[in-house]
Design a protein around this motif. Structure first.
Motif, PDB file in Angstrom:
ATOM      1  N   PRO A 140     -17.112  67.740 -59.018  1.00 13.84           N
ATOM      2  CA  PRO A 140     -18.439  67.594 -59.767  1.00 13.84           C
ATOM      3  C   PRO A 140     -19.271  66.774 -59.034  1.00 13.84           C
ATOM      4  O   PRO A 140     -18.993  65.556 -58.577  1.00 13.84           O
ATOM      5  N   ARG A 141     -20.596  67.019 -59.380  1.00 11.72           N
ATOM      6  CA  ARG A 141     -21.668  65.765 -58.864  1.00 11.72           C
ATOM      7  C   ARG A 141     -22.638  65.714 -59.995  1.00 11.72           C
ATOM      8  O   ARG A 141     -22.944  66.161 -61.064  1.00 11.72           O
ATOM      9  N   ARG A 142     -23.308  64.633 -59.786  1.00 14.10           N
ATOM     10  CA  ARG A 142     -24.344  64.250 -60.555  1.00 14.10           C
ATOM     11  C   ARG A 142     -25.920  64.159 -59.945  1.00 14.10           C
ATOM     12  O   ARG A 142     -25.696  63.531 -58.682  1.00 14.10           O
ATOM     13  N   CYS A 143     -26.855  64.551 -60.414  1.00 19.25           N
ATOM     14  CA  CYS A 143     -28.181  64.536 -59.790  1.00 19.25           C
ATOM     15  C   CYS A 143     -28.976  63.816 -60.815  1.00 19.25           C
ATOM     16  O   CYS A 143     -29.156  64.113 -62.046  1.00 19.25           O
ATOM     17  N   SER A 144     -29.690  62.752 -60.134  1.00 25.29           N
ATOM     18  CA  SER A 144     -30.403  61.838 -60.897  1.00 25.29           C
ATOM     19  C   SER A 144     -31.832  62.006 -60.236  1.00 25.29           C
ATOM     20  O   SER A 144     -32.159  62.243 -58.932  1.00 25.29           O
ATOM     21  N   VAL A 145     -32.962  62.145 -61.136  1.00 25.87           N
ATOM     22  CA  VAL A 145     -34.308  62.733 -61.008  1.00 25.87           C
ATOM     23  C   VAL A 145     -35.135  61.656 -61.604  1.00 25.87           C
ATOM     24  O   VAL A 145     -34.872  61.400 -62.927  1.00 25.87           O
ATOM     25  N   TRP A 146     -35.976  61.089 -60.943  1.00 24.58           N
ATOM     26  CA  TRP A 146     -37.051  60.170 -61.325  1.00 24.58           C
ATOM     27  C   TRP A 146     -38.439  60.390 -60.792  1.00 24.58           C
ATOM     28  O   TRP A 146     -38.397  60.693 -59.720  1.00 24.58           O
ATOM     29  N   PRO A 147     -39.606  60.201 -61.404  1.00 23.54           N
ATOM     30  CA  PRO A 147     -40.840  60.194 -60.678  1.00 23.54           C
ATOM     31  C   PRO A 147     -40.959  59.055 -59.892  1.00 23.54           C
ATOM     32  O   PRO A 147     -40.561  57.786 -59.991  1.00 23.54           O
ATOM     33  N   GLN A 148     -41.438  59.301 -58.546  1.00 25.99           N
ATOM     34  CA  GLN A 148     -41.415  58.472 -57.517  1.00 25.99           C
ATOM     35  C   GLN A 148     -42.698  58.344 -56.738  1.00 25.99           C
ATOM     36  O   GLN A 148     -43.350  59.273 -56.320  1.00 25.99           O
TER      37      GLN A 148
ATOM     38  N   PRO B  62     -32.969  54.589 -60.258  1.00 27.67           N
ATOM     39  CA  PRO B  62     -33.401  53.691 -61.261  1.00 27.67           C
ATOM     40  C   PRO B  62     -32.777  53.606 -62.673  1.00 27.67           C
ATOM     41  O   PRO B  62     -32.390  54.953 -62.859  1.00 27.67           O
ATOM     42  N   VAL B  63     -32.822  52.816 -63.532  1.00 24.15           N
ATOM     43  CA  VAL B  63     -32.191  52.949 -64.913  1.00 24.15           C
ATOM     44  C   VAL B  63     -32.852  54.066 -65.715  1.00 24.15           C
ATOM     45  O   VAL B  63     -32.384  54.600 -66.588  1.00 24.15           O
ATOM     46  N   THR B  64     -34.158  54.096 -65.353  1.00 21.77           N
ATOM     47  CA  THR B  64     -34.877  55.270 -65.987  1.00 21.77           C
ATOM     48  C   THR B  64     -34.701  56.623 -65.667  1.00 21.77           C
ATOM     49  O   THR B  64     -35.273  57.426 -66.156  1.00 21.77           O
ATOM     50  N   ALA B  65     -34.018  56.881 -64.573  1.00 22.81           N
ATOM     51  CA  ALA B  65     -33.779  58.272 -64.055  1.00 22.81           C
ATOM     52  C   ALA B  65     -33.274  59.242 -64.988  1.00 22.81           C
ATOM     53  O   ALA B  65     -32.230  58.762 -66.201  1.00 22.81           O
ATOM     54  N   GLU B  66     -33.438  60.346 -65.138  1.00 22.63           N
ATOM     55  CA  GLU B  66     -32.814  61.421 -65.997  1.00 22.63           C
ATOM     56  C   GLU B  66     -31.498  61.834 -65.055  1.00 22.63           C
ATOM     57  O   GLU B  66     -31.492  61.927 -63.817  1.00 22.63           O
TER      58      GLU B  66
ATOM     59  N   ALA C 115     -38.388  61.680 -56.921  1.00 20.85           N
ATOM     60  CA  ALA C 115     -37.074  61.437 -55.959  1.00 20.85           C
ATOM     61  C   ALA C 115     -35.703  62.025 -56.740  1.00 20.85           C
ATOM     62  O   ALA C 115     -35.608  62.059 -57.839  1.00 20.85           O
ATOM     63  N   TYR C 116     -34.751  62.363 -55.822  1.00 21.37           N
ATOM     64  CA  TYR C 116     -33.514  62.753 -56.505  1.00 21.37           C
ATOM     65  C   TYR C 116     -32.417  62.043 -55.699  1.00 21.37           C
ATOM     66  O   TYR C 116     -32.676  61.742 -54.490  1.00 21.37           O
ATOM     67  N   LEU C 117     -31.269  62.012 -56.297  1.00 19.01           N
ATOM     68  CA  LEU C 117     -29.919  61.486 -55.693  1.00 19.01           C
ATOM     69  C   LEU C 117     -29.153  62.010 -56.278  1.00 19.01           C
ATOM     70  O   LEU C 117     -29.021  62.106 -57.624  1.00 19.01           O
ATOM     71  N   ILE C 118     -28.043  62.854 -55.550  1.00 18.35           N
ATOM     72  CA  ILE C 118     -26.850  63.518 -55.888  1.00 18.35           C
ATOM     73  C   ILE C 118     -25.767  62.702 -55.314  1.00 18.35           C
ATOM     74  O   ILE C 118     -25.752  62.221 -54.229  1.00 18.35           O
ATOM     75  N   THR C 119     -25.054  62.437 -56.222  1.00 15.97           N
ATOM     76  CA  THR C 119     -23.734  61.617 -55.949  1.00 15.97           C
ATOM     77  C   THR C 119     -22.218  62.509 -56.283  1.00 15.97           C
ATOM     78  O   THR C 119     -22.375  63.202 -57.590  1.00 15.97           O
TER      79      THR C 119
END
Length: 78
Positions: free
Chosen positions: A51-59, A70-74, A6-10
């Protein structure tokens, strides 16, 4: 083996979400995935040049996609 991420860009200035989704990735090069997602996001949201931040984590497939990373996201800034 393919892994669903999963990813979230903010926006980094306000934390406002810009993009949320999932992708299946063969391997574990999440940094390259984030670079690609950030580039795509810049094209899709060209009205915002900051600027943007991309958070990525196994889903896991059987779990719903959360609204926040989640707190475990890169996290990758770009």
């Amino acid at each position: 083996m393919p892994t669903r991420y999963a990813y979230l860009i903010t926006r980094t200035d306000t934390g406002q979400p810009m993009s949320l989704g999932t992708l299946t990735l063969v391997g574990d090069d999440t940094a390259a995935l984030a670079v690609s997602l950030l580039a795509r996001n810049r094209g899709e949201h060209s009205y915002y040049s900051g600027p943007r931040r991309c958070s990525v984590w196994p889903q896991p497939v059987d779990e719903p996609l959360p609204d926040t990373a989640p707190v475990t996201a890169e996290h990758f800034d770009g």
